[in-house]
Design a protein around this motif. Structure first.
Motif, PDB file in Angstrom:
ATOM      1  N   LYS A 171       0.815  -1.216   0.000  1.00  0.00           N
ATOM      2  CA  LYS A 171       0.000   0.000   0.000  1.00  0.00           C
ATOM      3  C   LYS A 171       0.849   1.266   0.000  1.00  0.00           C
ATOM      4  N   VAL A 172       2.169   1.094  -0.092  1.00  0.00           N
ATOM      5  CA  VAL A 172       3.093   2.222   0.055  1.00  0.00           C
ATOM      6  C   VAL A 172       3.859   2.463  -1.243  1.00  0.00           C
ATOM      7  N   GLY A 173       3.983   3.726  -1.631  1.00  0.00           N
ATOM      8  CA  GLY A 173       4.914   4.152  -2.673  1.00  0.00           C
ATOM      9  C   GLY A 173       5.893   5.111  -2.030  1.00  0.00           C
ATOM     10  N   HIS A 228       1.519   1.864  -8.767  1.00  0.00           N
ATOM     11  CA  HIS A 228       0.570   0.866  -8.265  1.00  0.00           C
ATOM     12  C   HIS A 228      -0.557   1.473  -7.424  1.00  0.00           C
ATOM     13  N   ARG A 229      -0.764   2.782  -7.582  1.00  0.00           N
ATOM     14  CA  ARG A 229      -1.816   3.506  -6.861  1.00  0.00           C
ATOM     15  C   ARG A 229      -1.739   3.259  -5.349  1.00  0.00           C
ATOM     16  N   PRO A 230      -0.668   3.704  -4.720  1.00  0.00           N
ATOM     17  CA  PRO A 230      -0.501   3.442  -3.281  1.00  0.00           C
ATOM     18  C   PRO A 230      -1.496   4.233  -2.449  1.00  0.00           C
ATOM     19  N   ARG A 231      -1.763   3.751  -1.247  1.00  0.00           N
ATOM     20  CA  ARG A 231      -2.601   4.488  -0.304  1.00  0.00           C
ATOM     21  C   ARG A 231      -1.757   5.487   0.486  1.00  0.00           C
ATOM     22  N   LEU A 261       1.918   7.651   0.156  1.00  0.00           N
ATOM     23  CA  LEU A 261       3.062   8.070  -0.657  1.00  0.00           C
ATOM     24  C   LEU A 261       4.052   8.779   0.256  1.00  0.00           C
ATOM     25  N   MET A 263       4.596  -5.506  -9.583  1.00  0.00           N
ATOM     26  CA  MET A 263       3.393  -5.102  -8.884  1.00  0.00           C
ATOM     27  C   MET A 263       2.172  -5.646  -9.618  1.00  0.00           C
TER      28      MET A 263
END
Length: 304
Positions: free
Chosen positions: A78-80, A149-152, A154, A105
Motif C-alpha cells: 500500500k506504500v509508494g 501501483h496507486r498506493p494508499r 506516498l 506489482m
C-alpha cells in the motif's frame, strides 16, 4: 476516520545511541503531512522504519491497520516511496524502468504507465536513456515509479531535489491534487520550509529523535505572541511621545516606527496616533513564516 499511517511509540537504538525516541503520529486520508527537523534529527531514520528498510527497536508502524513489523507484505503493497535519491537502471530508458517496476506489482497496466508519465511531465523524454536525464528528471521518474501501483500512502524524502521552480510548483500542485482527489496520504520530508508551508496540511517537528509538536500549518503560523508592526508617519518624535511607554524603534530616513503589538492592539495604536494629530501613511504587519516558527521551536537549529 481511520488513519492511513500510524506510528506507535516507534524507537530506534543503535548500541547506546537513540536515533528515534518514542515517535507517535498518524496521517489521515487526503492529507499532505510534512516531516521537519534539524540535520540529524531522525527524519530519514523514521522514514526508513516506515517502509521496512530499518528494523524498529520498539513500537510499530501500521499502514491501514497492517503492521510493517509483523505483516510486511500486506502493509508495504500500500506504500509508494522515494527514500533519499531514486535509483534507476541508467542504461535503460525511463519507460523501460517503469515497465520493469510494473512487473513486480499486480495490475499495473500500460495505460497506467502512460498516465503517470504524463502526470510527472516526462512524455517527451520517457524513451531516452536515464543516464541522459538531469537530476530533476530522475526525481520525476522516481515519483512516477512510486505512483504506479496507486498506493494508499506516498512517502517522499526531499522530493523537490533537483527541480527548477516551475517543476517544484507542478509537483506541489500535483501532490495536493492527488491527496484531495484520490484520498491518499502523502508524507513529505523537506528542507524547503517555504514549500512545506505551501504544500502541507499538517507538519511534525522532530528534534534529537523526539517529536516536538504536530499541528496544522495554519495553527503553527498563528501566534499568540506579539507581532512586529511597522508604521509610516509624518512626525516620528510626536508619534514616539504618543506611544510611550511602548518600546519603539525608529527609522528617520523612511519615517517609520517599529514596535511589538498584540493583534488586537493595532487599531487602538493607530487611533491614538491619529487623535494626536500624527498622520499615518501606512501600516505593515510582519507575517510569520513556517521558517520563523521552526527556528523558534528548535532554538535556531538549521533544517536539512
Amino acid at each position: 476516520m481511520t488513519p492511513i499511517l500510524q506510528m506507535n511509540q516507534v524507537t530506534k537504538r543503535i548500541k547506546n545511541k537513540t536515533l528515534v525516541d518514542g515517535l507517535t503520529l498518524s496521517v489521515q486520508p487526503g492529507e499532505v503531512f510534512g516531516l521537519l527537523g534539524p540535520n540529524g534529527a531522525g527524519k530519514t531514520t523514521a522514514i526508513r522504519m516506515m517502509v521496512g528498510l530499518m528494523k524498529m527497536s520498539e513500537g510499530d508502524v501500521l499502514i491501514e491497520g497492517a503492521s510493517i513489523a509483523t505483516n510486511f507484505r500486506e502493509a508495504i503493497v500500500k506504500v509508494g516511496a522515494i527514500v533519499e535519491n531514486p535509483e534507476m537502471y541508467k542504461y535503460l530508458s525511463g519507460y523501460r524502468n517503469l515497465v520493469h517496476f510494473a512487473r513486480m506489482m499486480p495490475d499495473v497496466s500500460e495505460e497506467r504507465i502512460r498516465e503517470v508519465v504524463k502526470l510527472v511531465g516526462l512524455e517527451h523524454r520517457i524513451h531516452d536513456k536515464v543516464r541522459t536525464y538531469s537530476l530533476g528528471m530522475r526525481q520525476r521518474l522516481g515519483v512516477a515509479q512510486a505512483l504506479l501501483h496507486r498506493p494508499r500512502l506516498l512517502i517522499l524524502d526531499e522530493p523537490t531535489n533537483g527541480l527548477d521552480p516551475a517543476g517544484i510548483r507542478e509537483l506541489r500542485d500535483y501532490l495536493r491534487k492527488l491527496a484531495r482527489e484520490e484520498g491518499i496520504a502523502v508524507v513529505v520530508s523537506s528542507h524547503l520550509l517555504a514549500e512545506v508551508q505551501l504544500m502541507c496540511d499538517r507538519v511534525a517537528i522532530i528534534q534529537h529523535g523526539k517529536l516536538i509538536d504536530v499541528q496544522s500549518v495554519h495553527a503553527f503560523l498563528e501566534s499568540r505572541h506579539l507581532t512586529q508592526v511597522e508604521i509610516e508617519v509624518d512626525n516620528i518624535m510626536s508619534a514616539v511621545r504618543l506611544l510611550e511607554p511602548a518600546d519603539v524603534v525608529t527609522d528617520p530616513e523612511s519615517r517609520t516606527l517599529k514596535l511589538q503589538l498584540e493583534h488586537e492592539q493595532i487599531p487602538a495604536t493607530i487611533d491614538r496616533l491619529v487623535r494626536g494629530a500624527v498622520r499615518v501613511y501606512g501600516v505593515t504587519k510582519q507575517t510569520r513564516t513556517l521558517e520563523d516558527k521552526f527556528l523558534e521551536i528548535t532554538g535556531g537549529e538549521s533544517v536539512v
